[in-house]
Design an enzyme around this catalytic site. Structure first.
Site, PDB file in Angstrom:
ATOM      1  N   GLY A 127       0.792  -1.229   0.000  1.00  0.00           N
ATOM      2  CA  GLY A 127       0.000   0.000   0.000  1.00  0.00           C
ATOM      3  C   GLY A 127       0.821   1.274   0.000  1.00  0.00           C
ATOM      4  O   GLY A 127       0.255   2.360   0.155  1.00  0.00           O
ATOM      5  N   GLU A 152       5.445  -5.443   2.271  1.00  0.00           N
ATOM      6  CA  GLU A 152       4.971  -6.240   1.132  1.00  0.00           C
ATOM      7  C   GLU A 152       4.490  -5.346  -0.013  1.00  0.00           C
ATOM      8  O   GLU A 152       3.328  -5.416  -0.428  1.00  0.00           O
ATOM      9  CB  GLU A 152       3.815  -7.100   1.642  1.00  0.00           C
ATOM     10  N   ARG A 182       3.034  -1.928  -5.843  1.00  0.00           N
ATOM     11  CA  ARG A 182       3.079  -0.676  -6.613  1.00  0.00           C
ATOM     12  C   ARG A 182       4.388   0.106  -6.431  1.00  0.00           C
ATOM     13  O   ARG A 182       4.980   0.575  -7.391  1.00  0.00           O
ATOM     14  CB  ARG A 182       1.906   0.194  -6.123  1.00  0.00           C
ATOM     15  N   ARG A 218      -6.800   0.586 -15.238  1.00  0.00           N
ATOM     16  CA  ARG A 218      -6.912   1.410 -14.026  1.00  0.00           C
ATOM     17  C   ARG A 218      -7.772   2.672 -14.207  1.00  0.00           C
ATOM     18  O   ARG A 218      -8.597   2.968 -13.341  1.00  0.00           O
ATOM     19  CB  ARG A 218      -5.527   1.777 -13.490  1.00  0.00           C
ATOM     20  N   TYR A 278     -10.939   2.433 -11.833  1.00  0.00           N
ATOM     21  CA  TYR A 278     -10.849   3.239 -10.599  1.00  0.00           C
ATOM     22  C   TYR A 278     -10.898   4.747 -10.866  1.00  0.00           C
ATOM     23  O   TYR A 278     -10.794   5.537  -9.931  1.00  0.00           O
ATOM     24  CB  TYR A 278      -9.506   3.000  -9.897  1.00  0.00           C
ATOM     25  N   CYS A 299     -15.134  -1.447 -27.661  1.00  0.00           N
ATOM     26  CA  CYS A 299     -16.550  -1.148 -27.900  1.00  0.00           C
ATOM     27  C   CYS A 299     -17.270  -0.794 -26.605  1.00  0.00           C
ATOM     28  O   CYS A 299     -18.300  -1.395 -26.273  1.00  0.00           O
ATOM     29  CB  CYS A 299     -17.221  -2.364 -28.528  1.00  0.00           C
ATOM     30  N   GLU A 300     -16.704   0.093 -25.844  1.00  0.00           N
ATOM     31  CA  GLU A 300     -17.300   0.502 -24.556  1.00  0.00           C
ATOM     32  C   GLU A 300     -17.047   1.996 -24.415  1.00  0.00           C
ATOM     33  O   GLU A 300     -15.919   2.443 -24.604  1.00  0.00           O
ATOM     34  CB  GLU A 300     -16.570  -0.169 -23.372  1.00  0.00           C
ATOM     35  N   TYR A 331      -0.050  -3.032 -11.861  1.00  0.00           N
ATOM     36  CA  TYR A 331      -1.454  -3.284 -12.187  1.00  0.00           C
ATOM     37  C   TYR A 331      -1.781  -2.798 -13.606  1.00  0.00           C
ATOM     38  O   TYR A 331      -2.870  -2.316 -13.871  1.00  0.00           O
ATOM     39  CB  TYR A 331      -2.377  -2.644 -11.132  1.00  0.00           C
TER      40      TYR A 331
HETATM   41  N1  LLP Z   1      -0.336  -7.312   0.075  1.00  0.00           N
HETATM   42  C1  LLP Z   1      -1.616  -7.710  -0.106  1.00  0.00           C
HETATM   43  C2  LLP Z   1      -2.186  -8.741   0.760  1.00  0.00           C
HETATM   44  C3  LLP Z   1      -2.379  -7.130  -1.127  1.00  0.00           C
HETATM   45  O1  LLP Z   1      -3.650  -7.511  -1.311  1.00  0.00           O
HETATM   46  C4  LLP Z   1      -1.802  -6.136  -1.960  1.00  0.00           C
HETATM   47  C5  LLP Z   1      -2.577  -5.525  -3.031  1.00  0.00           C
HETATM   48  C6  LLP Z   1      -0.455  -5.776  -1.735  1.00  0.00           C
HETATM   49  C7  LLP Z   1       0.237  -6.376  -0.694  1.00  0.00           C
HETATM   50  C8  LLP Z   1       0.241  -4.754  -2.580  1.00  0.00           C
HETATM   51  O2  LLP Z   1      -0.368  -3.519  -2.547  1.00  0.00           O
HETATM   52  P1  LLP Z   1       0.378  -2.268  -3.230  1.00  0.00           P
HETATM   53  O3  LLP Z   1       1.665  -2.041  -2.488  1.00  0.00           O
HETATM   54  O4  LLP Z   1       0.651  -2.642  -4.648  1.00  0.00           O
HETATM   55  O5  LLP Z   1      -0.577  -1.128  -3.144  1.00  0.00           O
HETATM   56  N2  LLP Z   1      -5.428  -3.011  -8.762  1.00  0.00           N
HETATM   57  C9  LLP Z   1      -5.296  -1.915  -7.815  1.00  0.00           C
HETATM   58  C10 LLP Z   1      -4.533  -2.306  -6.590  1.00  0.00           C
HETATM   59  C11 LLP Z   1      -5.092  -3.526  -5.914  1.00  0.00           C
HETATM   60  C12 LLP Z   1      -4.254  -3.963  -4.757  1.00  0.00           C
HETATM   61  C13 LLP Z   1      -4.614  -5.324  -4.337  1.00  0.00           C
HETATM   62  N3  LLP Z   1      -3.795  -5.803  -3.261  1.00  0.00           N
HETATM   63  C14 LLP Z   1      -4.681  -0.723  -8.535  1.00  0.00           C
HETATM   64  O6  LLP Z   1      -4.496  -0.790  -9.739  1.00  0.00           O
HETATM   65  O7  LLP Z   1      -4.415   0.302  -7.898  1.00  0.00           O
END
Ligand code: LLP
Length: 429
Positions: A221, A263, A266, A302, A306, A340-341, A376
């Site tokens: 996150g 963890e 992004r 994305r 979103y 087509c959207e 993503y």
């Molecule tokens: N750990 C777990 C358990 C997760 O579910 C996720 C992301 C991460 C770590 C990594 O999160 P990050 O550091 O990448 O924010 N598709 C969305 C993001 C979905 C995240 C899902 N889980 C987007 O494009 O922003």
């Protein structure tokens, strides 16, 4: 708007590999890895970008990996991660048949996201170390679709069920060695300290029931600055300190050292990547000006999903940045794709409202780059409208390596079967 020059020649890469094309700069990933090195363990959330070359780069730099499906375990194994060691942890809210089979075969540690998983692991005869993914009862996320905590989030084990899960693990002979929270606080440090506080509370509860707590994971996150005019980065020293303080408090509670894991997905890959596209049409619809490119939401979902913002630059067919000069001729444009959207638009808000962006005036044949698309992006792409998955290139040590060929037409249909009863010559009169 000031833009850093691209680390590649878009015209040369478009000619060599075609468009749309994903391009990742390995140097940016390496830089981001070095920035989170204070944590004992950096575990890459490969869901952000599970291309083999990206995983191989992570492994080369000592980054461990997280997998959420058997497919992601397969990918980790393909690049040399040792399944069955702490290198690869399986994190999910459910176990499907494929996952159970892989976990059993390779004895993969599991980060358990729902209480049922404990009994299911035991029922499958799987004896692996587990950690508990906790939902602390409140959450965050950059959009409602990625909310990671609270009652409206499906993720994790509700915080008051820690004793029950520890009891269940004990009954089934499984050792719980850690606690995990992935809440996605972004750069909101007030919220982050609440999450870290919830982790301390969870550890207190844990310690009252078991003495096996050895690792806490802060989840992912960590945000990146998607808006080019808001270039401030998350204060990683402060981020680390919040979690390190929590870790030390927890070590005081347990009476022994506790490892601290992070963890990110992004943060490690988003800024390394861009999607290089070709402008195919520019048109006026009433008062609106459209720039239509050869990538759609099947490539980069994305913005449609979103309302996510991706910085855009426009380049001439020779690669020259049309926004670089002081006398740039701009136009308010909607950037759209070929699908087509009507939501196949890269300039839209979270509620789907299509908006314009002031961009250098583009003409058909120009190149358009969607920036910060390394996370993503490819990972969420699809074959919608039977479009082929785009090719990927990685820039490493001055060379552009093709790391994924553009999907072939044959592979689009290779797993499909047309039953004989449907053949034209078997139609009954
Ligand atoms: N750990 C777990 C358990 C997760 O579910 C996720 C992301 C991460 C770590 C990594 O999160 P990050 O550091 O990448 O924010 N598709 C969305 C993001 C979905 C995240 C899902 N889980 C987007 O494009 O922003």
């Amino acid at each position: 708007m000031p833009t850093l020059p691209l680390p590649y020649d878009p015209a040369a890469l478009a000619t060599a590999h075609g468009t749309p094309l994903w391009i990742y700069d390995a140097a940016v990933i390496e830089q981001r890895i070095s920035e989170v090195a204070s944590f004992d363990t950096v575990r890459y959330a490969q869901k952000a970008n599970s291309s083999l070359a990206v995983l191989a780069l992570m492994r080369q730099h000592g980054v461990k990996v997280d997998a959420v499906t058997a497919g992601e375990l397969h990918r980790a194994q393909q690049v040399g991660y040792t399944l069955g060691s702490d290198d690869v942890v399986f994190t999910a809210d459910v176990l499907d048949d494929d996952a159970l089979e892989w976990i059993a075969r390779h004895r993969i540690p599991v980060n358990v996201g729902s209480p049922d998983m404990i009994a299911q692991l035991a029922a499958a005869g799987i004896d692996v170390p587990i950690t508990l993914r906790i939902n602390p009862g409140f959450g965050h996320g950059h959009s409602q679709k990625v909310n990671t905590g609270g009652e409206s989030s499906k993720h994790g084990i509700w915080h008051d069920q820690i004793p029950a899960c520890l009891a269940s693990a004990k009954t089934h002979g499984l050792t719980v060695r850690g606690l995990h929270m992935h809440i996605g606080s972004g750069a909101d440090f007030k919220h982050l300290s609440e999450v870290a506080g919830a982790m301390v509370t969870a550890a207190q509860t844990f310690a009252q029931h078991a003495d096996t707590l050895r690792v806490v994971s802060a989840g992912g996150g960590l945000p990146i600055p998607y808006h080019a005019d808001q270039p401030q980065r998350i204060d990683l020293d402060r981020y680390f300190k919040v979690w390190d303080d929590a870790r030390q408090t927890i070590a005081g509670i347990t009476g022994h050292d506790v490892e601290l894991e992070v963890e990110p997905g992004r943060y490690l890959v988003a800024e390394s990547g861009s999607l290089l596209t070709r402008v195919r049409s520019v048109k006026q619809s009433g008062s609106k000006h459209y720039v239509i490119i050869d990538a759609g939401f099947n490539d980069l979902v994305r913005p449609s999903f979103y309302g996510a913002h991706h910085h855009i630059t426009v380049h001439g067919p020779d690669g020259q940045d049309l926004g670089a000069g002081s006398t740039c001729d701009t136009q308010d444009a909607i950037v759209a794709g070929p699908l087509c959207e009507s939501c196949d638009v890269f300039t839209q808000e979270e509620d789907g409202t299509v908006v314009t962006r002031a961009l250098p005036r583009a003409t058909a044949g120009d190149l358009l780059v969607l920036h910060d698309a390394g996370a993503y992006g490819m990972a969420m792409s699809s074959n919608y409208n039977s479009r082929r998955i785009a090719a990927e290139v990685m820039l490493k040590d001055g060379q552009a390596h093709l790391i994924r060929e553009r999907q072939s037409f044959e592979s689009l249909t290779q797993f499909e079967r047309v039953p004989a009863a449907l053949h034209a010559d078997t139609v009954k009169a």
